[in-house]
Design an enzyme around this catalytic site. Sequence first.
Site, PDB file in Angstrom:
ATOM      1  N   ASP A  49      -1.240  -5.591  11.954  1.00 35.19           N
ATOM      2  CA  ASP A  49      -1.308  -6.781  12.808  1.00 35.19           C
ATOM      3  C   ASP A  49      -0.818  -6.480  14.218  1.00 35.19           C
ATOM      4  O   ASP A  49      -0.887  -7.339  15.103  1.00 35.19           O
ATOM      5  CB  ASP A  49      -0.539  -7.953  12.193  1.00 35.19           C
ATOM      6  CG  ASP A  49       0.926  -7.649  11.934  1.00 35.19           C
ATOM      7  OD1 ASP A  49       1.383  -6.534  12.248  1.00 35.19           O
ATOM      8  OD2 ASP A  49       1.627  -8.544  11.395  1.00 35.19           O
ATOM      9  N   SER A  50      -0.394  -5.238  14.452  1.00 36.81           N
ATOM     10  CA  SER A  50      -0.111  -4.771  15.814  1.00 36.81           C
ATOM     11  C   SER A  50      -1.352  -4.883  16.692  1.00 36.81           C
ATOM     12  O   SER A  50      -1.248  -4.856  17.926  1.00 36.81           O
ATOM     13  CB  SER A  50       0.375  -3.318  15.789  1.00 36.81           C
ATOM     14  OG  SER A  50      -0.483  -2.515  14.992  1.00 36.81           O
ATOM     15  N   ASP A  88      -2.878  -5.317   6.843  1.00 32.66           N
ATOM     16  CA  ASP A  88      -1.736  -6.226   6.959  1.00 32.66           C
ATOM     17  C   ASP A  88      -2.123  -7.664   6.621  1.00 32.66           C
ATOM     18  O   ASP A  88      -3.192  -8.141   7.040  1.00 32.66           O
ATOM     19  CB  ASP A  88      -1.218  -6.221   8.404  1.00 32.66           C
ATOM     20  CG  ASP A  88       0.032  -5.375   8.570  1.00 32.66           C
ATOM     21  OD1 ASP A  88       0.759  -5.159   7.591  1.00 32.66           O
ATOM     22  OD2 ASP A  88       0.287  -4.945   9.716  1.00 32.66           O
ATOM     23  N   LYS A 118      -0.530  -4.986   3.062  1.00 37.16           N
ATOM     24  CA  LYS A 118       0.882  -4.818   3.421  1.00 37.16           C
ATOM     25  C   LYS A 118       1.451  -6.173   3.788  1.00 37.16           C
ATOM     26  O   LYS A 118       0.773  -6.979   4.444  1.00 37.16           O
ATOM     27  CB  LYS A 118       1.066  -3.850   4.590  1.00 37.16           C
ATOM     28  CG  LYS A 118       2.550  -3.663   4.980  1.00 37.16           C
ATOM     29  CD  LYS A 118       2.749  -2.572   5.998  1.00 37.16           C
ATOM     30  CE  LYS A 118       2.434  -3.013   7.416  1.00 37.16           C
ATOM     31  NZ  LYS A 118       3.368  -4.057   7.916  1.00 37.16           N
ATOM     32  N   GLU A 120       5.371  -8.062   5.049  1.00 37.42           N
ATOM     33  CA  GLU A 120       6.752  -7.876   5.479  1.00 37.42           C
ATOM     34  C   GLU A 120       7.684  -8.720   4.617  1.00 37.42           C
ATOM     35  O   GLU A 120       7.323  -9.807   4.172  1.00 37.42           O
ATOM     36  CB  GLU A 120       6.909  -8.280   6.947  1.00 37.42           C
ATOM     37  CG  GLU A 120       6.124  -7.412   7.909  1.00 37.42           C
ATOM     38  CD  GLU A 120       6.318  -7.835   9.373  1.00 37.42           C
ATOM     39  OE1 GLU A 120       7.234  -8.648   9.639  1.00 37.42           O
ATOM     40  OE2 GLU A 120       5.563  -7.354  10.224  1.00 37.42           O
ATOM     41  N   GLU A 187      10.986   0.212   9.161  1.00 38.75           N
ATOM     42  CA  GLU A 187      10.802   0.176  10.614  1.00 38.75           C
ATOM     43  C   GLU A 187      12.115  -0.125  11.327  1.00 38.75           C
ATOM     44  O   GLU A 187      12.932  -0.925  10.855  1.00 38.75           O
ATOM     45  CB  GLU A 187       9.765  -0.879  11.010  1.00 38.75           C
ATOM     46  CG  GLU A 187       9.549  -0.958  12.511  1.00 38.75           C
ATOM     47  CD  GLU A 187       8.383  -1.815  12.947  1.00 38.75           C
ATOM     48  OE1 GLU A 187       8.162  -1.945  14.171  1.00 38.75           O
ATOM     49  OE2 GLU A 187       7.686  -2.366  12.071  1.00 38.75           O
TER      50      GLU A 187
END
Length: 276
Positions: A49-50, A88, A118, A120, A187
């Site tokens: 999602d960057s 993501d 993925k 978080e 991270e």
Amino acid sequence: MSVHVAKRRLAPADIKALKGERPIVSLTAYTTPIAKLLDPHVDFMLVGDSLGMVVYGLDSTVGVTLEMMIAHGQAVMRGSERACVVVDLPFGSYQESKEQAFKSAARVLKETGCSAVKLEGGAEMAETVDFLTQRGIPVLGHVGLMPQLINTTGGYRSLGRSDKEAEKIRRDAKAIDDAGAFAIVIEGTVEPVAREITGTLSVPTIGIGASPACDGQVLVVDDALGIFTDFKPRFVKRFADLAPQISAAVEAYAEEVKARTFPGQEHTFQVKTKPA
């Protein structure tokens, strides 16, 4: 008679099995051309999602939508045949409930053909990770600095400096490991803590701003290639500096267009004359 054997794409289980064997190589990818270039060299590509920041110019990843992730996941899948592809889950697409997470993840896998998602989160997301993995959705975890929580954590900074922070990251990583993730991204975590966690988990750790002792590494491809230049995190190494080269190429193109030296006759289509 020769038999053609199709290439097998690396699966999440293959990534997990690399722990203790050799370092795992990963980069983000968002487009088909970049995916084609990365595919022979990486174990897995993360459609991160960057992309909200490096592709769409957003201030953070919070504004990224599920539709954006699916579109770019499809593009990366079209450009790869060997690497495992992980997409993501964006902010707001999985935190509400484990059922919401399953719907979002199932849609991503169905519409992109990727191998895993993925998400978080630490201990608070362990039940969700277990729910997904028990229902056939491989999950890459993500602990330490979590960009989707930037509005509550107060900015991008390294974590784990205090005993309280370090213990939270340890608990988060263990919870996600126990929940069935095939690997975990660590991270923005101070090196000794990331190193310690790597030694205690049963699954690979993938570092980004963490430790060389992690079982693998991931970087944002635009950072690694020197294309994204708005800022450079401490943990980034630029393996190329493409931004000035791109700028110089566009400047040369503009000058030739203005001078009418491009296109030349060799770049045009001519009418073939018929023989008399």
